[in-house]
Design a protein around this motif. Structure first.
Motif, PDB file in Angstrom:
ATOM      1  N   ALA A   1       2.189  47.181  95.048  1.00  0.00           N
ATOM      2  CA  ALA A   1       3.557  47.249  95.570  1.00  0.00           C
ATOM      3  C   ALA A   1       4.104  45.876  95.920  1.00  0.00           C
ATOM      4  O   ALA A   1       5.328  45.691  95.993  1.00  0.00           O
ATOM      5  CB  ALA A   1       3.599  48.153  96.798  1.00  0.00           C
ATOM      6  N   GLY A   2       3.238  44.886  96.131  1.00  0.00           N
ATOM      7  CA  GLY A   2       3.684  43.593  96.646  1.00  0.00           C
ATOM      8  C   GLY A   2       4.625  42.851  95.722  1.00  0.00           C
ATOM      9  O   GLY A   2       5.745  42.485  96.116  1.00  0.00           O
ATOM     10  N   TYR A   3       4.209  42.599  94.490  1.00  0.00           N
ATOM     11  CA  TYR A   3       4.991  41.745  93.593  1.00  0.00           C
ATOM     12  C   TYR A   3       6.312  42.378  93.150  1.00  0.00           C
ATOM     13  O   TYR A   3       7.366  41.749  93.292  1.00  0.00           O
ATOM     14  CB  TYR A   3       4.149  41.367  92.380  1.00  0.00           C
ATOM     15  N   PRO A   4       6.333  43.618  92.611  1.00  0.00           N
ATOM     16  CA  PRO A   4       7.625  44.157  92.156  1.00  0.00           C
ATOM     17  C   PRO A   4       8.628  44.353  93.286  1.00  0.00           C
ATOM     18  O   PRO A   4       9.826  44.103  93.089  1.00  0.00           O
ATOM     19  CB  PRO A   4       7.246  45.483  91.491  1.00  0.00           C
ATOM     20  N   THR A   5       8.171  44.783  94.469  1.00  0.00           N
ATOM     21  CA  THR A   5       9.122  44.948  95.573  1.00  0.00           C
ATOM     22  C   THR A   5       9.648  43.589  96.036  1.00  0.00           C
ATOM     23  O   THR A   5      10.824  43.474  96.410  1.00  0.00           O
ATOM     24  CB  THR A   5       8.457  45.670  96.755  1.00  0.00           C
ATOM     25  N   ALA A   6       8.793  42.566  96.012  1.00  0.00           N
ATOM     26  CA  ALA A   6       9.262  41.228  96.380  1.00  0.00           C
ATOM     27  C   ALA A   6      10.328  40.736  95.410  1.00  0.00           C
ATOM     28  O   ALA A   6      11.326  40.128  95.825  1.00  0.00           O
ATOM     29  CB  ALA A   6       8.079  40.255  96.407  1.00  0.00           C
ATOM     30  N   MET A   7      10.146  40.996  94.117  1.00  0.00           N
ATOM     31  CA  MET A   7      11.157  40.590  93.132  1.00  0.00           C
ATOM     32  C   MET A   7      12.479  41.308  93.371  1.00  0.00           C
ATOM     33  O   MET A   7      13.560  40.711  93.234  1.00  0.00           O
ATOM     34  CB  MET A   7      10.641  40.864  91.725  1.00  0.00           C
ATOM     35  N   VAL A   8      12.413  42.594  93.715  1.00  0.00           N
ATOM     36  CA  VAL A   8      13.644  43.341  94.005  1.00  0.00           C
ATOM     37  C   VAL A   8      14.341  42.760  95.227  1.00  0.00           C
ATOM     38  O   VAL A   8      15.565  42.528  95.224  1.00  0.00           O
ATOM     39  CB  VAL A   8      13.329  44.837  94.227  1.00  0.00           C
ATOM     40  N   ILE A   9      13.589  42.515  96.286  1.00  0.00           N
ATOM     41  CA  ILE A   9      14.178  41.994  97.526  1.00  0.00           C
ATOM     42  C   ILE A   9      14.776  40.611  97.296  1.00  0.00           C
ATOM     43  O   ILE A   9      15.893  40.314  97.756  1.00  0.00           O
ATOM     44  CB  ILE A   9      13.103  41.958  98.635  1.00  0.00           C
ATOM     45  N   ILE A  10      14.073  39.743  96.582  1.00  0.00           N
ATOM     46  CA  ILE A  10      14.567  38.380  96.330  1.00  0.00           C
ATOM     47  C   ILE A  10      15.804  38.419  95.439  1.00  0.00           C
ATOM     48  O   ILE A  10      16.786  37.706  95.694  1.00  0.00           O
ATOM     49  CB  ILE A  10      13.457  37.530  95.686  1.00  0.00           C
ATOM     50  N   ARG A  11      15.794  39.242  94.399  1.00  0.00           N
ATOM     51  CA  ARG A  11      16.947  39.308  93.506  1.00  0.00           C
ATOM     52  C   ARG A  11      18.182  39.823  94.240  1.00  0.00           C
ATOM     53  O   ARG A  11      19.286  39.294  94.069  1.00  0.00           O
ATOM     54  CB  ARG A  11      16.613  40.212  92.308  1.00  0.00           C
ATOM     55  N   ARG A  12      18.013  40.840  95.064  1.00  0.00           N
ATOM     56  CA  ARG A  12      19.156  41.372  95.809  1.00  0.00           C
ATOM     57  C   ARG A  12      19.670  40.352  96.826  1.00  0.00           C
ATOM     58  O   ARG A  12      20.882  40.211  97.009  1.00  0.00           O
ATOM     59  CB  ARG A  12      18.750  42.669  96.522  1.00  0.00           C
ATOM     60  N   ARG A  13      18.760  39.635  97.483  1.00  0.00           N
ATOM     61  CA  ARG A  13      19.206  38.620  98.436  1.00  0.00           C
ATOM     62  C   ARG A  13      19.947  37.494  97.727  1.00  0.00           C
ATOM     63  O   ARG A  13      20.942  36.968  98.237  1.00  0.00           O
ATOM     64  CB  ARG A  13      17.997  38.078  99.205  1.00  0.00           C
ATOM     65  N   ALA A  14      19.479  37.088  96.544  1.00  0.00           N
ATOM     66  CA  ALA A  14      20.140  36.019  95.794  1.00  0.00           C
ATOM     67  C   ALA A  14      21.542  36.433  95.365  1.00  0.00           C
ATOM     68  O   ALA A  14      22.496  35.644  95.436  1.00  0.00           O
ATOM     69  CB  ALA A  14      19.298  35.638  94.577  1.00  0.00           C
ATOM     70  N   ILE A  15      21.678  37.685  94.905  1.00  0.00           N
ATOM     71  CA  ILE A  15      23.000  38.174  94.508  1.00  0.00           C
ATOM     72  C   ILE A  15      23.920  38.240  95.721  1.00  0.00           C
ATOM     73  O   ILE A  15      25.094  37.845  95.662  1.00  0.00           O
ATOM     74  CB  ILE A  15      22.874  39.551  93.827  1.00  0.00           C
ATOM     75  N   TRP A  16      23.408  38.726  96.842  1.00  0.00           N
ATOM     76  CA  TRP A  16      24.221  38.805  98.060  1.00  0.00           C
ATOM     77  C   TRP A  16      24.689  37.426  98.505  1.00  0.00           C
ATOM     78  O   TRP A  16      25.822  37.251  98.943  1.00  0.00           O
ATOM     79  CB  TRP A  16      23.401  39.460  99.162  1.00  0.00           C
ATOM     80  N   ALA A  17      23.793  36.434  98.401  1.00  0.00           N
ATOM     81  CA  ALA A  17      24.132  35.088  98.850  1.00  0.00           C
ATOM     82  C   ALA A  17      25.009  34.348  97.851  1.00  0.00           C
ATOM     83  O   ALA A  17      25.457  33.236  98.138  1.00  0.00           O
ATOM     84  CB  ALA A  17      22.858  34.288  99.098  1.00  0.00           C
ATOM     85  N   GLY A  18      25.259  34.941  96.681  1.00  0.00           N
ATOM     86  CA  GLY A  18      26.114  34.307  95.695  1.00  0.00           C
ATOM     87  C   GLY A  18      25.471  33.150  94.961  1.00  0.00           C
ATOM     88  O   GLY A  18      26.172  32.252  94.486  1.00  0.00           O
ATOM     89  N   LEU A  19      24.140  33.142  94.847  1.00  0.00           N
ATOM     90  CA  LEU A  19      23.468  32.058  94.143  1.00  0.00           C
ATOM     91  C   LEU A  19      23.719  32.176  92.644  1.00  0.00           C
ATOM     92  O   LEU A  19      23.606  33.249  92.067  1.00  0.00           O
ATOM     93  CB  LEU A  19      21.960  32.099  94.416  1.00  0.00           C
ATOM     94  N   THR A  20      24.037  31.071  92.003  1.00  0.00           N
ATOM     95  CA  THR A  20      24.305  31.057  90.562  1.00  0.00           C
ATOM     96  C   THR A  20      23.084  30.659  89.754  1.00  0.00           C
ATOM     97  O   THR A  20      23.142  30.628  88.530  1.00  0.00           O
ATOM     98  CB  THR A  20      25.445  30.078  90.238  1.00  0.00           C
ATOM     99  N   ALA A  21      21.984  30.325  90.404  1.00  0.00           N
ATOM    100  CA  ALA A  21      20.748  29.969  89.721  1.00  0.00           C
ATOM    101  C   ALA A  21      19.594  30.621  90.462  1.00  0.00           C
ATOM    102  O   ALA A  21      19.708  30.942  91.652  1.00  0.00           O
ATOM    103  CB  ALA A  21      20.562  28.444  89.675  1.00  0.00           C
ATOM    104  N   PRO A  22      18.487  30.848  89.789  1.00  0.00           N
ATOM    105  CA  PRO A  22      17.344  31.462  90.471  1.00  0.00           C
ATOM    106  C   PRO A  22      16.878  30.615  91.646  1.00  0.00           C
ATOM    107  O   PRO A  22      16.903  29.383  91.574  1.00  0.00           O
ATOM    108  CB  PRO A  22      16.267  31.504  89.380  1.00  0.00           C
TER     109      PRO A  22
END
Length: 641
Positions: A137-158
């Protein structure tokens, strides 16, 4: 501190992400408190995967079973993880990644307790399955959380730094498992390889509950709709396909053709089902229409095949052929993890993709070509230097492939895509255990290690081809799909930079590789006496002759029913592995030596239903084992006679 919620752009309308009030600017979105529990939870799987590498032989002796039976502990976690990784990612998308993560950590805690008190192989295998499911559960959930936080913060790059740290936690740490396991086994016994999960998971669970943002409240839905969104049928078909495939792989070199036929039939049924369902567990259309993502999966699988073959194959060779203790064998692999962590950091910070992948593939080719040159007479400096090269491969490819995955997978399916990426990696890991199991089935020898090296060389050439010929990797940095139209502007270097600056920016990876290898090799050369690789040559001209006294008599015996024929592997007086085919029992071999200590080991498998072994030192029985089963196998070990 007050918290706020925003609906995540591009996600399902009913999926929200809670963001703490301190994330008011993009550069504050990924604080150390936010990232730490994600990294710790992602570390659990790779460390548990390789932690047991140095504990297999002690487990066999502790539970009084043949060493070969402990292979189920490796394959059980592989199978559980390969199925649970994409499943956890799929569950995280509709139900919330934090909930899935908390559930996974709790399963790891349960598995650590069961494994720590288990009294037989089936119980310990169940513990490994629970650990495999929970850590997945660690890696895929971390990717989901990081991707959603990046989109929320308006980041244009990873978020390169965060992804780099996640890559180190979820991939590079496989090289840390053997050293940790070697120390735990040597100091506290094999059960600590399970019990160590208890304090780690409790600490990780507390941090997750405290610092990971809460998921949005769940909406009530009919059970049928939940099953449709998860695609339960697809999950079941995928699990059955992987299980049948693993049965076939574990049956080699005597292939179980029925298992292969079942695996192929189930795979066809899975593909047909996933193409027809509206919300597939594995989006086959995405894999077909997104060949760049598929190539990333394949590169990851082949690279981890090579890395795990080194972790398990080289460890077995160092212990069985070179006679190193589990602790020392683990220490030989320690530089692999250190170099991987060092190399991956600057790559992640710059979101580099193609350059690191090329360097990693080239390092893999070189390291694989050197393995067939090893013999039991080779100084330990050579294996350490080769692990450094594999460390470069692991550090560069883990980060670059993850960056490629981040931008190639659709944002709404990042959890499943990340889990599937790890599944491909576990397919490579399963293949690596199959390779070492076949080649070292009778005994661990130099020639067997050479065959492993030749196989790895062929795999490394495939990885190099998948990298060099992939035109989609020509850009020097990665950007999210939404920002790709502006990619040319973002990839361009700022005006006013000199040609020398551009040259340095392009060539820093090879320079770092050369410097790291040179410094590490020099350090190992200066300290390699710690590993016992110095050959002492006495000065015969000045020294007095050494008169033998108080010799040790070590007797190895194999016995069984009258007429039993057995294949025997044992260590001779020089601690060199020897192999005998079709020996009529009873059999014995005596070692007479004046050495301070002797490693005595004998393994045998007969054609009857019962067999036993015994090691006697100066008339005292130090170890005696027996087994009763079809083509029974037994082993005896005295670490210090």
């Amino acid at each position: 501190m007050a918290s706020s919620q925003r609906t995540e752009p591009g996600a399902h309308s009913d999926v929200c992400i809670a963001v703490s009030g301190d994330a008011t600017r993009p550069d504050q979105a990924f604080s150390w408190r936010f990232v730490t529990p994600l990294l710790l939870s992602s570390m659990l799987n790779p460390i548990n995967t390789s932690l047991i590498a140095t504990a297999l032989v002690p487990i066999a002796h502790g539970l009084n079973v043949p060493v070969g039976r402990t292979a189920i502990l490796v394959s059980a976690l592989y199978l559980a993880s390969s199925i649970a990784q994409p499943t956890a990612g799929k569950l995280a998308e509709p139900f919330g990644p934090r909930r899935v993560l908390v559930g996974g950590i709790s399963l790891v805690l349960l598995g650590g307790i069961i494994g720590g008190v288990g009294q037989d192989i089936p119980t310990v295998a169940v513990a490994r399955v629970l650990i495999g499911i929970g850590t997945s559960a660690g890696y895929p959930t971390a990717m989901v959380i990081i991707r959603r936080r990046a989109i929320w913060a308006g980041l244009t790059a990873p978020p390169g730094g965060v992804l780099g740290a996640l890559s180190i936690a979820s991939n590079v740490t496989i090289a840390v498992g053997p050293p940790i396991g070697g120390v735990l086994v040597a100091v506290l016994g094999w059960r600590t390889t399970f019990l160590i999960n208890i304090p780690i998971t409790i600490f990780t669970l507390l941090l997750t509950m405290t610092w990971v943002p809460k998921d949005a409240p769940l909406q009530r839905r009919p059970l049928s709709e939940i099953a449709r969104r998860i695609d339960v049928s697809g999950v079941v078909l995928f699990a059955l396909t992987m299980s049948a495939g693993l049965v076939f792989l574990l049956s080699l070199p005597k292939p179980h053709w029925i298992a292969l036929a079942v695996a192929v039939a189930l795979c066809v049924a899975l593909i047909v089902w996933e193409l027809r369902t509206a919300m597939p567990f594995i989006d086959m259309r995405m894999l077909i229409t997104n060949p760049a993502l598929t190539r990333t999966y394949l590169r990851g699988a082949f690279t981890l095949l090579s890395s795990y073959t080194v972790v398990y194959g080289l460890t077995q060779w160092l212990e069985a052929a070179r006679g190193l203790s589990p602790q020392k064998a683990g220490l030989v692999l320690l530089p692999m993890g250190i170099v991987a962590a060092i190399v991956s950091q600057p790559i992640a910070a710059r979101n580099l993709v193609r350059g690191p992948l090329v360097v990693g593939a080239a390092s893999l080719v070189l390291a694989s070509a050197l393995i067939p040159l090893f013999t039991t007479e080779t100084t330990l400096v050579a294996p350490v230097c080769v692990t450094l090269l594999f460390g470069i491969t692991l550090g560069t490819t883990a980060v670059a492939n993850q960056a490629a995955l981040y931008v190639q997978a659709p944002a709404e399916h990042i959890g499943t895509a990340a889990g599937l990426f790890r599944t491909f990696g576990y397919v490579g890991s399963i293949a690596s255990s199959t390779i070492t199991g076949i080649i070292f089935s009778h005994s661990v020898t130099d020639s067997g290690l050479h065959r492993v090296g030749r196989i790895l060389f062929g795999v490394s050439v495939v990885v190099l081809a998948l990298t060099v010929l992939d035109r989609t990797l020509k850009t020097s940095s990665a950007t999210p799909p939404s920002a790709m139209p502006n990619a040319r502007r973002e990839f361009a270097l700022p005006k006013g930079r000199s040609a020398m600056t551009r040259l340095v920016k392009r060539g820093w990876i090879p320079m770092v590789m050369v410097v790291v290898v040179a410094v590490a090799a020099l350090t190992v050369v200066r300290l390699h006496g710690v590993f016992g690789s110095h050959m002492y040559t006495p000065d015969n001209g000045n020294a007095d002759a050494i008169v033998q006294f108080n010799p040790k008599h070590v007797l190895l015996e194999i016995f069984g029913a009258p007429g039993t024929v057995a294949d025997i592997n044992y260590l001779d007086e020089q601690a060199q592995p020897q192999h005998l085919d079709a020996v009529t029992l009873p059999w014995s071999f005596e070692i007479v030596t004046t050495l301070t200590a002797v490693l005595a080991n004998v393994i045998a498998q007969g054609n009857g239903d019962s067999i036993g072994c015994r090691i006697t030192v100066n008339g005292v029985v130090r170890d005696q084992e027996s087994a009763e089963s079809y083509h029974a196998q037994t082993s005896c070990l005295v670490k210090s006679a």
